[in-house]
Design an enzyme around this catalytic site. Structure first.
Site, PDB file in Angstrom:
ATOM      1  N   HIS A  50       0.840  -1.195   0.000  1.00  0.00           N
ATOM      2  CA  HIS A  50       0.000   0.000   0.000  1.00  0.00           C
ATOM      3  C   HIS A  50       0.879   1.250   0.000  1.00  0.00           C
ATOM      4  O   HIS A  50       1.337   1.690   1.055  1.00  0.00           O
ATOM      5  CB  HIS A  50      -0.907   0.011   1.234  1.00  0.00           C
ATOM      6  CG  HIS A  50      -1.847  -1.145   1.306  1.00  0.00           C
ATOM      7  ND1 HIS A  50      -1.416  -2.430   1.567  1.00  0.00           N
ATOM      8  CD2 HIS A  50      -3.203  -1.231   1.145  1.00  0.00           C
ATOM      9  CE1 HIS A  50      -2.463  -3.247   1.575  1.00  0.00           C
ATOM     10  NE2 HIS A  50      -3.553  -2.547   1.326  1.00  0.00           N
ATOM     11  N   HIS A 284      -4.155   3.249  -3.294  1.00  0.00           N
ATOM     12  CA  HIS A 284      -4.350   2.723  -1.943  1.00  0.00           C
ATOM     13  C   HIS A 284      -3.647   1.393  -1.733  1.00  0.00           C
ATOM     14  O   HIS A 284      -2.823   1.258  -0.829  1.00  0.00           O
ATOM     15  CB  HIS A 284      -5.849   2.566  -1.658  1.00  0.00           C
ATOM     16  CG  HIS A 284      -6.166   2.201  -0.240  1.00  0.00           C
ATOM     17  ND1 HIS A 284      -5.878   0.965   0.303  1.00  0.00           N
ATOM     18  CD2 HIS A 284      -6.765   2.903   0.754  1.00  0.00           C
ATOM     19  CE1 HIS A 284      -6.272   0.928   1.560  1.00  0.00           C
ATOM     20  NE2 HIS A 284      -6.821   2.088   1.861  1.00  0.00           N
ATOM     21  N   GLU A 431     -18.440  -4.984  23.855  1.00  0.00           N
ATOM     22  CA  GLU A 431     -17.633  -6.202  23.971  1.00  0.00           C
ATOM     23  C   GLU A 431     -16.384  -6.174  23.097  1.00  0.00           C
ATOM     24  O   GLU A 431     -15.287  -6.532  23.549  1.00  0.00           O
ATOM     25  CB  GLU A 431     -18.481  -7.441  23.622  1.00  0.00           C
ATOM     26  CG  GLU A 431     -19.561  -7.760  24.628  1.00  0.00           C
ATOM     27  CD  GLU A 431     -20.890  -7.086  24.316  1.00  0.00           C
ATOM     28  OE1 GLU A 431     -21.878  -7.382  25.005  1.00  0.00           O
ATOM     29  OE2 GLU A 431     -20.919  -6.254  23.378  1.00  0.00           O
ATOM     30  N   HIS A 493     -28.975 -16.482  23.438  1.00  0.00           N
ATOM     31  CA  HIS A 493     -27.907 -16.353  24.429  1.00  0.00           C
ATOM     32  C   HIS A 493     -27.215 -17.680  24.745  1.00  0.00           C
ATOM     33  O   HIS A 493     -26.206 -17.689  25.451  1.00  0.00           O
ATOM     34  CB  HIS A 493     -28.473 -15.775  25.733  1.00  0.00           C
ATOM     35  CG  HIS A 493     -28.756 -14.307  25.683  1.00  0.00           C
ATOM     36  ND1 HIS A 493     -29.530 -13.731  24.701  1.00  0.00           N
ATOM     37  CD2 HIS A 493     -28.348 -13.283  26.480  1.00  0.00           C
ATOM     38  CE1 HIS A 493     -29.608 -12.424  24.910  1.00  0.00           C
ATOM     39  NE2 HIS A 493     -28.891 -12.121  25.978  1.00  0.00           N
TER      40      HIS A 493
END
Length: 680
Positions: A50, A284, A431, A493
């Site tokens: 890159h 890029h 999380e 869950h």
């Protein structure tokens, strides 16, 4: 104080900041030129990489490593160093070039071997491979998470060890992010928490070139990043990323009198200098090609000779190195005085640096009084309380579930905005961000963080766990509510596939203890393993088993061990983990009543077992053991390695249901009668 308007920034700049002199700016320009040459030549030689970021951020890099950073390249682990993290890890050649020029253990030959087999200059920065790389980056957004975690960790250390007389920890964490990092959701999580906690040692530089890999940023994003970060609690500056005067003024101000995290929006041109690709996505992620590379060098006035670096650049950094070594030496003298005046704190410092365990740690763990029966999560919480009494390097946190995943340290305070004396961290419902920050905390070298949530939410954290495993960073993940037996919350869950998914990650120890004895020894395993550990803990109560109370070296330390020996040649071999271990023992007793000989194996950790020698493995699973049966309330994937193709896997092959745990056991066949019917 009189102020003047900072060029291009919209900020009021104190006029007492000395301007850069012409000689310094000339040297910085040469460094930037060297960064561009090394980067685009290395990418071209590898025919992969890159070039856009190195061309666009060369001036920023030259200033960071040539002026701003307070570190010592000859002693890259100096604990009070400024840290730099390249969150936009695809621009790795930019970082490797700067590490080479400034004196880290990255040679010109290493630069030429960019992206080659076994080189220390891989495609994305890897901290376990390359001197001066603070964390492994590549998956976008995680670098800023690691940076936020390092900043938090350093604030915790400062709160613990800094005194009114001596400040041992006062460094900064710099992080360069790109548009991709800003768009990734994890950047929102960690930036929100960093702003809330007022991490005044975090400086994020946003390479705002308005281009992403697929094209102009405007095709996919039109948010006001400046206002977004101000809403998080950041102070936001803007600067021209190619103007050394503007960079100097902004970076000086950003470091000065910092009260909160700061974002610097640097306006840059991706692929600057490339006549046909600058400012476009074409520069890029692909090499320039021979023709465009030559045109780019001509446009920028760079030498055409491949990998050319002016001797004056090396000379500049050689002089700079003496200043940096003097900075560390001054800190060492301060540390010596601090040590003499604060012997008790010094003892704590050594404990945290060495992360040493008491010699009688196993005995202490077994002495913890835990009621019977008890849920795995509660047993773990009892262990945590004991560990934290003698191990100051342990810090805990949870994703807004500490009252349920049982991670709270009862005799410690919570970390709060601007106050870092506590040991409990409320990460909020973030999380993924929590997991990236835990990695950063561990990377301070003086903290073992543990973080908690329900096992099913490990999916949100998975890529952070993966990178922690790649780096072998010591983080403990306390995952609770680990099966269908959490009950009424239902299949959204209830973990089914998560055991197998986490076991599939190299270097991660996934431990599913079967009772409170195994929970105690699981913590010992986590603290002795120099890598990440995931503890899988039950919500429901489990009986304490006399069969599991064995020395660590004969039980958990082996990964799998025999808890019930056969009376003669086995008719059945039962192997189980977690909450199904007691079920396996109950089944074995019923089989014995039928005159069958049974071996029962507890296998809390596949990974530890696989580290054992061949003779031990053979002693547990080798030979004719009769009908082999695994019992685990998750998918059967992975079990047939141990039970064979003809073995019976008592497992889950569907998602769960919402109901009380006893009804779920009946529904899915995790009862003694159901399993006996299947295996007899």
């Amino acid at each position: 104080m009189e102020t003047q308007q900072m060029k291009g920034s919209g900020m009021n700049m104190p006029n007492d900041i000395p301007a850069l002199d012409s000689e310094t700016k000339a040297n910085l320009a040469k460094i930037a030129a060297a960064v561009r040459v090394l980067s685009i030549d290395a990418v071209q030689k590898a025919n992969s990489g890159h070039p856009g970021l190195p061309l666009g951020c060369a001036e920023i890099g030259a200033y960071l490593y040539g002026i701003a950073m307070r570190h010592n390249p000859k002693h890259s682990s100096w604990i009070n160093r400024d840290r730099f993290i390249l969150s936009a890890g695809h621009g790795s050649m930019w970082l490797y070039s700067l590490l080479h020029l400034s004196g880290f253990k990255v040679t010109l030959e290493d630069i030429k071997n960019f992206r080659q087999l076994h080189s220390i200059t891989p495609g994305h920065p890897e901290s376990h491979e390359t001197d001066g790389v603070e964390t492994t980056t590549g998956p976008l957004g995680q670098g800023i998470g690691n940076a936020s975690g390092q900043a938090l960790g350093l604030k915790l250390l400062a709160a613990k060890f800094n005194t009114e007389k001596q400040s041992l920890f006062d460094s900064k964490v710099y992080c360069l992010v790109g548009d991709g990092d800003i768009m990734e959701g994890v950047s929102s999580e960690v930036s929100s928490l960093s702003g809330h906690l007022c991490l005044n040692n975090l400086i994020v530089i946003y390479d705002a070139n308005k281009v992403s890999l697929d094209g102009p940023l405007s095709d996919s994003c039109s948010e006001n990043t400046k206002e977004r970060y101000k809403a998080y609690g950041f102070e936001v500056f803007e600067m021209d990323g190619h103007d050394f005067d503007d960079i100097h003024r902004t970076m000086t101000l950003a470091r000065k009198d910092q009260k909160q995290p700061r974002l610097i929006i640097a306006r840059t041109i991706i692929g600057k200098g490339s006549p046909n690709r600058a400012g476009t996505s074409k520069v890029h992620g692909s090499p320039l090609g021979p023709d465009e590379l030559k045109l780019t060098k001509e446009a920028l006035g760079l030498p055409l000779e491949p990998f050319y670096v002016s001797q004056s650049v090396y000379d500049y950094f050689a002089k700079k190195l003496k200043e940096q070594e003097a900075l560390e030496e001054a800190w060492n003298k301060k540390f010596a005085a601090w040590k003499q005046e604060n012997p008790a704190l010094f003892d704590e410092f050594v404990k945290m640096q060495e992360k040493s365990l008491p010699t009688d740690i196993e005995e202490r763990l077994y002495k913890i009084e835990i009621k019977n029966p008890i849920a795995g999560r509660n047993a773990s919480n009892a262990v945590i309380q004991e560990l934290c009494k003698t191990m100051p390097f342990i810090y805990g946190g949870s994703a807004d579930l500490s009252c349920s995943d049982m991670t709270w340290i009862k005799e410690a305070d919570a970390v709060k905005p601007g106050s870092f004396k506590g040991r409990n961290i409320k990460f909020g419902v973030r999380e993924f961000g929590m997991a990236t920050m835990a990695t950063g905390m561990a990377e301070t070298g003086m903290i073992i963080p543990y973080i908690g949530t329900f096992l099913t939410f490990s999916d949100y954290m998975r890529n952070a766990i993966r990178l922690a495993s790649l780096m072998k960073v010591q983080v403990v993940y306390q995952f609770t509510h680990d099966s269908i037996f959490l009950g009424e919350d239902g299949p959204t869950h209830q973990s089914i596939e998560h055991y197998a998914a986490l076991r599939a990650i190299p270097n991660l120890h996934f431990i599913r203890p079967g009772d409170s004895n195994e929970v105690k020894m699981a913590w010992l395993a986590a603290l002795t393993y120099k890598g990440p550990t995931a503890l899988s803990l039950s919500r429901q109560n489990l009986p304490e088993l006399k069969e599991t109370k064995v020395p660590y070296s004969q039980g958990m330390g082996r990964g799998a061990y025999i808890v019930m020996k056969e009376t003669r040649k086995p008719d059945y071999m039962l192997v189980a983990t977690g909450s199904e271990l007691s079920l396996a023992l109950d089944i074995a007793k019923e089989l014995e009543k039928l005159g069958k000989s049974v071996r029962v194996i507890s296998m809390p950790c596949f990974e530890i077992f696989e580290e054992q020698d061949a003779s031990y493995k053979e002693s547990v699973f080798g030979g004719d053991l009769g009908k082999r049966v695994s019992i685990e309330a998750g998918v059967e994937f992975g079990w047939h390695k141990y039970i064979g193709r003809e073995g019976i896997a008592i497992s889950m092959d569907t998602f769960g249901l919402s109901a009380p745990a006893p009804e779920l056991a009946e529904e899915f066949g995790f009862t003694v009668p159901s399993i006996l019917e299947r295996i007899l």
